[in-house]
Design a protein around this motif. Structure first.
Motif, mmCIF file in Angstrom:
data_model
loop_
_atom_site.group_PDB
_atom_site.id
_atom_site.type_symbol
_atom_site.label_atom_id
_atom_site.label_comp_id
_atom_site.label_asym_id
_atom_site.label_seq_id
_atom_site.Cartn_x
_atom_site.Cartn_y
_atom_site.Cartn_z
ATOM 1 N N UNK A 191 -5.730 -1.745 -11.625
ATOM 2 C CA UNK A 191 -5.349 -0.333 -11.438
ATOM 3 C C UNK A 191 -3.841 -0.103 -11.610
ATOM 4 N N UNK A 192 -3.050 -1.047 -11.182
ATOM 5 C CA UNK A 192 -1.604 -0.932 -11.325
ATOM 6 C C UNK A 192 -1.199 -1.034 -12.807
ATOM 7 N N UNK A 193 -1.825 -1.945 -13.517
ATOM 8 C CA UNK A 193 -1.552 -2.075 -14.955
ATOM 9 C C UNK A 193 -1.950 -0.798 -15.690
ATOM 10 N N UNK A 194 -3.057 -0.198 -15.276
ATOM 11 C CA UNK A 194 -3.483 1.061 -15.898
ATOM 12 C C UNK A 194 -2.487 2.182 -15.619
ATOM 13 N N UNK B 292 0.829 -1.206 0.000
ATOM 14 C CA UNK B 292 0.000 0.000 0.000
ATOM 15 C C UNK B 292 0.866 1.260 0.000
ATOM 16 N N UNK B 293 1.970 1.248 0.735
ATOM 17 C CA UNK B 293 2.874 2.399 0.715
ATOM 18 C C UNK B 293 3.421 2.624 -0.690
ATOM 19 N N UNK B 294 3.734 1.546 -1.380
ATOM 20 C CA UNK B 294 4.207 1.671 -2.760
ATOM 21 C C UNK B 294 3.140 2.256 -3.666
ATOM 22 N N UNK B 295 1.903 1.805 -3.506
ATOM 23 C CA UNK B 295 0.788 2.362 -4.294
ATOM 24 C C UNK B 295 0.622 3.857 -4.029
ATOM 25 N N UNK B 296 0.673 4.227 -2.761
ATOM 26 C CA UNK B 296 0.522 5.636 -2.394
ATOM 27 C C UNK B 296 1.655 6.479 -2.974
ATOM 28 N N UNK C 44 9.749 10.970 -12.398
ATOM 29 C CA UNK C 44 10.595 10.711 -11.237
ATOM 30 C C UNK C 44 11.489 9.512 -11.547
ATOM 31 N N UNK C 45 12.749 9.628 -11.215
ATOM 32 C CA UNK C 45 13.726 8.587 -11.559
ATOM 33 C C UNK C 45 13.374 7.213 -10.980
ATOM 34 N N UNK C 46 12.646 7.184 -9.879
ATOM 35 C CA UNK C 46 12.320 5.904 -9.242
ATOM 36 C C UNK C 46 10.929 5.383 -9.572
ATOM 37 N N UNK C 47 10.168 6.092 -10.398
ATOM 38 C CA UNK C 47 8.800 5.678 -10.681
ATOM 39 C C UNK C 47 8.755 4.249 -11.206
ATOM 40 N N UNK C 48 9.542 3.952 -12.219
ATOM 41 C CA UNK C 48 9.483 2.609 -12.806
ATOM 42 C C UNK C 48 10.001 1.554 -11.838
ATOM 43 N N UNK C 49 10.948 1.933 -11.003
ATOM 44 C CA UNK C 49 11.490 1.018 -10.008
ATOM 45 C C UNK C 49 10.386 0.551 -9.051
ATOM 46 N N UNK C 50 9.600 1.491 -8.555
ATOM 47 C CA UNK C 50 8.503 1.156 -7.636
ATOM 48 C C UNK C 50 7.393 0.420 -8.396
ATOM 49 N N UNK C 51 7.043 0.914 -9.589
ATOM 50 C CA UNK C 51 5.981 0.265 -10.367
ATOM 51 C C UNK C 51 6.339 -1.189 -10.677
ATOM 52 N N UNK C 52 7.584 -1.436 -11.086
ATOM 53 C CA UNK C 52 7.991 -2.805 -11.396
ATOM 54 C C UNK C 52 7.976 -3.690 -10.150
ATOM 55 N N UNK C 53 8.365 -3.124 -9.008
ATOM 56 C CA UNK C 53 8.290 -3.883 -7.759
ATOM 57 C C UNK C 53 6.867 -4.269 -7.417
ATOM 58 N N UNK C 54 5.957 -3.323 -7.589
ATOM 59 C CA UNK C 54 4.543 -3.622 -7.320
ATOM 60 C C UNK C 54 3.969 -4.584 -8.364
#
Length: 168
Positions: free
Chosen positions: A52-55, A20-24, A33-43
């Motif tokens: 919703x994450x795929x969207x 949930x913290x990652x989603x938020x 943001x340089x880390x956006x894809x890093x967090x998205x790929x982790x999730x």
């Protein structure tokens, strides 16, 4: 933030609060943001079918320039989750044209499209044109895929001969 989050995610992969913290974080972070894809790929690896994450990943592809280093990675993750999605296939085709043949991951996206659309004449021709520059990395890989698809193609045979002459 992202490194601590990723480390905790590795240590506690089932922790719902960390997910949930990652989603938020994704909801608040800008797409560049340089880390956006890093967090998205982790999730997305933890929740590969969460719509919703795929969207969010689709939206990121729309908002990000095609030459962004992570574009092919996000696209491939989406393709894995949504293998029959025609829109993603078309986006991959567009990306090939937008970034040009010298992008270091061009052959990865082209190869994924070829696997999904094995009889597509346009993709075959795109690959054939890509081979016109024999010094490209992964030239052999693209040539082999085309030879498997078109074993009697005289143009491919000639391109292979030229490559042998230049590769020495």
């Amino acid at each position: 933030w992202t490194f601590i989050w990723a480390d905790l995610r590795d240590a506690l992969p089932q922790d719902v609060a960390l997910l949930e913290k990652g989603r938020q974080w994704l909801d608040k972070a800008k797409p560049d943001h340089a880390s956006w894809t890093f967090v998205w790929e982790g999730l997305s690896s933890a929740l590969p079918q969460e719509l919703p994450l795929l969207e969010k990943g689709r939206k990121w592809l729309d908002q990000t320039k095609p030459d962004h280093a992570s574009w092919p990675h996000v696209w491939k993750n989406l393709r894995s989750a949504l293998p029959q999605d025609e829109e993603l296939l078309e986006r991959g085709r567009q990306w090939l044209d937008q970034v040009g043949a010298d992008h270091p991951l061009w052959q990865d996206v082209w190869g994924d499209l070829r696997a999904a659309l094995p009889g597509d004449e346009q993709l075959l021709e795109t690959g054939r044109q890509w081979l016109d520059e024999p010094s490209r990395a992964y030239w052999k890989r693209v040539w082999e895929q085309l030879r498997n698809a078109l074993p009697q193609d005289a143009v491919l045979q000639e391109q292979g001969r030229r490559w042998l002459d230049e590769a020495r």
